[in-house]
Design a protein around this motif. Sequence first.
Motif, PDB file in Angstrom:
ATOM      1  N   THR A  42       1.088  -0.998  -0.134  1.00 45.18           N
ATOM      2  CA  THR A  42      -0.089   0.232  -0.086  1.00 45.18           C
ATOM      3  C   THR A  42       0.682   1.840  -0.211  1.00 45.18           C
ATOM      4  O   THR A  42       0.596   2.187  -0.445  1.00 45.18           O
ATOM      5  CB  THR A  42      -1.318   0.143   0.996  1.00 45.18           C
ATOM      6  N   GLY A  43       2.386   1.234   0.853  1.00 47.48           N
ATOM      7  CA  GLY A  43       2.940   1.930   0.616  1.00 47.48           C
ATOM      8  C   GLY A  43       2.647   3.974   2.035  1.00 47.48           C
ATOM      9  O   GLY A  43       2.919   4.258   1.673  1.00 47.48           O
ATOM     10  N   ARG A  44       1.681   2.447   2.677  1.00 43.91           N
ATOM     11  CA  ARG A  44       1.136   3.402   3.481  1.00 43.91           C
ATOM     12  C   ARG A  44       1.945   2.844   5.293  1.00 43.91           C
ATOM     13  O   ARG A  44       1.773   1.841   5.769  1.00 43.91           O
ATOM     14  CB  ARG A  44      -0.661   3.609   4.319  1.00 43.91           C
ATOM     15  N   PRO A  45       3.384   3.595   5.527  1.00 44.87           N
ATOM     16  CA  PRO A  45       3.453   3.097   6.757  1.00 44.87           C
ATOM     17  C   PRO A  45       3.192   3.511   8.082  1.00 44.87           C
ATOM     18  O   PRO A  45       3.298   2.828   9.224  1.00 44.87           O
ATOM     19  CB  PRO A  45       5.244   4.116   6.523  1.00 44.87           C
ATOM     20  N   ASP A  46       1.361   3.212   7.749  1.00 46.78           N
ATOM     21  CA  ASP A  46       0.809   3.837   8.893  1.00 46.78           C
ATOM     22  C   ASP A  46      -0.360   3.039   8.989  1.00 46.78           C
ATOM     23  O   ASP A  46      -0.889   3.034  10.087  1.00 46.78           O
ATOM     24  CB  ASP A  46       0.158   5.332   9.426  1.00 46.78           C
ATOM     25  N   LEU A  47      -0.268   1.854   8.383  1.00 45.26           N
ATOM     26  CA  LEU A  47      -1.191   1.057   8.044  1.00 45.26           C
ATOM     27  C   LEU A  47      -2.036   0.530   9.440  1.00 45.26           C
ATOM     28  O   LEU A  47      -2.829   0.241   9.364  1.00 45.26           O
ATOM     29  CB  LEU A  47      -0.886  -0.196   7.128  1.00 45.26           C
ATOM     30  N   GLY A  48      -0.890   0.250  10.591  1.00 41.92           N
ATOM     31  CA  GLY A  48      -0.575  -0.211  11.772  1.00 41.92           C
ATOM     32  C   GLY A  48      -1.820   0.743  12.229  1.00 41.92           C
ATOM     33  O   GLY A  48      -2.757  -0.018  12.835  1.00 41.92           O
ATOM     34  N   LEU A  49      -2.021   1.753  12.562  1.00 39.54           N
ATOM     35  CA  LEU A  49      -2.897   2.813  12.492  1.00 39.54           C
ATOM     36  C   LEU A  49      -3.919   2.808  12.357  1.00 39.54           C
ATOM     37  O   LEU A  49      -5.259   3.092  12.903  1.00 39.54           O
ATOM     38  CB  LEU A  49      -2.670   3.994  12.728  1.00 39.54           C
ATOM     39  N   VAL A  50      -4.565   2.710  11.296  1.00 39.47           N
ATOM     40  CA  VAL A  50      -5.229   2.072   9.854  1.00 39.47           C
ATOM     41  C   VAL A  50      -5.873   0.907  10.650  1.00 39.47           C
ATOM     42  O   VAL A  50      -7.260   1.067  10.475  1.00 39.47           O
ATOM     43  CB  VAL A  50      -5.031   2.536   8.337  1.00 39.47           C
ATOM     44  N   PHE A  51      -4.926  -0.007   9.941  1.00 41.12           N
ATOM     45  CA  PHE A  51      -5.979  -1.929  10.508  1.00 41.12           C
ATOM     46  C   PHE A  51      -6.561  -1.287  12.121  1.00 41.12           C
ATOM     47  O   PHE A  51      -7.552  -1.352  11.984  1.00 41.12           O
ATOM     48  CB  PHE A  51      -4.836  -2.231  11.396  1.00 41.12           C
ATOM     49  N   GLY A  52      -6.006  -0.749  12.864  1.00 41.19           N
ATOM     50  CA  GLY A  52      -6.753  -0.635  14.345  1.00 41.19           C
ATOM     51  C   GLY A  52      -7.756  -0.094  14.981  1.00 41.19           C
ATOM     52  O   GLY A  52      -9.044  -0.182  15.303  1.00 41.19           O
TER      53      GLY A  52
END
Length: 179
Positions: A42-52
Amino acid sequence: MGFETQNLSESFSFNDEFLTTPDTRISIPKYMRLGHQAILMTGRPDLGLVFGSKTHNGTTGLAALAAQCAPDLESALRLLINMETLSSQNSRGKSRFYIEDGRAVCHFYSISPYNRYNLFVVDAMLSTWWRFCKQHTEDKVHCHHIEIEYPKPSHADSFETHFGCPILFSQKRNALVLK
């Protein structure tokens, strides 16, 4: 997010049976690799935040469902965190809930040393707890600050936007601290 999940599912052998079986679990190492691969895709290093922020109580198991019935946020968080072993277990530690200096602390255990695979886990856990807090209080809860063990990452700005509070990196614990 707009990316094709088929390749990710195939890479991790997530077939229809696996995805629809209620008691299916994946190991922490596989979860870390999955998060890392999704970040790359995804190119989204903040994906963990989004996932949560997208995690619903059903995926966090019986603990979250029991916590939803609690009369107040403190009771709910005590239930949610103290019962975490119903939905996940890790030999590295156990999360804790406590009151410190009059503030509620949701403390996620250390998974150091940190690397590009396990940052996702810390981000997702803190974000999942934050989503639960907001949902349980109908958005009336306020975060005092977040403490994160690992050094400030490239996506640090995403944290303040997501949590709406100061974010402290390179700390001695991973914690969501509420007002």
